[in-house]
Design a protein around this motif. Structure first.
Motif, PDB file in Angstrom:
ATOM      1  N   SER A 113       0.819  -1.214   0.000  1.00  0.00           N
ATOM      2  CA  SER A 113       0.000   0.000   0.000  1.00  0.00           C
ATOM      3  C   SER A 113       0.852   1.263   0.000  1.00  0.00           C
ATOM      4  N   ALA A 114       2.114   1.140   0.407  1.00  0.00           N
ATOM      5  CA  ALA A 114       3.007   2.304   0.405  1.00  0.00           C
ATOM      6  C   ALA A 114       3.394   2.707  -1.016  1.00  0.00           C
ATOM      7  N   ARG A 115       3.251   1.781  -1.964  1.00  0.00           N
ATOM      8  CA  ARG A 115       3.642   2.088  -3.348  1.00  0.00           C
ATOM      9  C   ARG A 115       2.472   2.018  -4.328  1.00  0.00           C
ATOM     10  N   LEU A 119      -4.363   0.693  -3.251  1.00  0.00           N
ATOM     11  CA  LEU A 119      -4.313  -0.061  -2.001  1.00  0.00           C
ATOM     12  C   LEU A 119      -4.196   0.880  -0.806  1.00  0.00           C
ATOM     13  N   GLU A 120      -3.492   1.993  -1.000  1.00  0.00           N
ATOM     14  CA  GLU A 120      -3.351   2.970   0.082  1.00  0.00           C
ATOM     15  C   GLU A 120      -4.701   3.582   0.431  1.00  0.00           C
ATOM     16  N   ARG A 121      -5.541   3.813  -0.582  1.00  0.00           N
ATOM     17  CA  ARG A 121      -6.889   4.335  -0.321  1.00  0.00           C
ATOM     18  C   ARG A 121      -7.722   3.319   0.447  1.00  0.00           C
ATOM     19  N   LEU A 122      -7.571   2.046   0.111  1.00  0.00           N
ATOM     20  CA  LEU A 122      -8.278   1.002   0.856  1.00  0.00           C
ATOM     21  C   LEU A 122      -7.817   0.965   2.302  1.00  0.00           C
ATOM     22  N   GLN A 123      -6.515   1.096   2.508  1.00  0.00           N
ATOM     23  CA  GLN A 123      -5.980   1.084   3.862  1.00  0.00           C
ATOM     24  C   GLN A 123      -6.555   2.241   4.682  1.00  0.00           C
ATOM     25  N   ARG A 124      -6.622   3.418   4.068  1.00  0.00           N
ATOM     26  CA  ARG A 124      -7.204   4.570   4.770  1.00  0.00           C
ATOM     27  C   ARG A 124      -8.668   4.324   5.111  1.00  0.00           C
ATOM     28  N   LEU A 125      -9.401   3.694   4.172  1.00  0.00           N
ATOM     29  CA  LEU A 125     -10.809   3.374   4.405  1.00  0.00           C
ATOM     30  C   LEU A 125     -10.953   2.423   5.591  1.00  0.00           C
TER      31      LEU A 125
END
Length: 201
Positions: A113-115, A119-125
């Motif tokens: 998710s760092a790249r 996936l980063e948006r999913l992690q924030r969600l």
């Protein structure tokens, strides 16, 4: 009928990707592995999804939903705010999922998710949902300025326990992780606030 069959096949591929994810992590997800787990030929994936990244997106949502469904089920049974908070903590550590391979799979998701912006948006969600659930348990016993810090503490303890479980030398059980977090939460809140939460539905 055609739409219904397509939905079934898409779901089978998503669940196949989830099983492959638990075994090999994000970086080990290949079209061949996904289709093998789903019991389909590799060429069929492109018929139901634009590409592997789209499957990956829906697989991560599915993987998180497995845990969230456990949390929601427990929260619905909780008679008060304290038990709701415990339901959130306990629901994040299903006994059947809290083991090294699965912890490593989730660790690979955090790294990816760092790249990967999607996936980063999913992690924030996922984190916003967790924060909202925790906040709803303590918002009547803590001032507005203290709630975010408390939420961050619980989230870090949950994520940290999963990270700790990923280590080969660690044998922490789900019960031990839950007990550790519960102890820290009780200390942070204090007996008066815990007692108050037990009186609030």
């Amino acid at each position: 009928m055609k739409r219904s069959i397509e939905d079934i096949r898409r779901q089978e591929l998503i669940e196949g990707a989830y099983r492959a994810f638990l075994q090999f992590g994000i970086d080990g997800l290949t079209t061949a592995r996904i289709c093998k787990e789903a019991g389909m030929s590799p060429g069929i994936l492109s018929y139901y999804f634009k590409n592997k990244d789209e499957v990956l997106f829906w697989m991560v949502r599915h993987a998180n939903r497995v845990i969230m469904d456990e949390v929601v089920t427990r929260m619905k049974r909780a008679p008060n705010r304290w038990d709701r908070l415990l339901a959130i903590i306990e629901g994040n550590f299903p006994e059947t999922l809290f083991e090294q391979n699965i912890a490593n799979a989730w660790l690979s998701f955090y790294v990816a998710s760092a790249r990967d912006p999607q996936l980063e948006r999913l992690q924030r969600l996922f984190h916003r949902r967790l924060a909202s659930n925790i906040s709803s348990c303590v918002d009547q016993v803590m001032d507005d300025e203290s709630v975010p810090r408390f939420v961050a503490m619980v989230a870090i303890l949950i994520d940290g326990s999963w990270l700790h479980r990923a280590a080969a030398s660690t044998k922490i059980s789900n019960a031990e992780a839950i007990d550790l977090i519960k102890t820290q939460v009780e200390y942070a809140l204090g007996s008066a606030k815990v007692g108050e939460m037990k009186r609030i539905k």
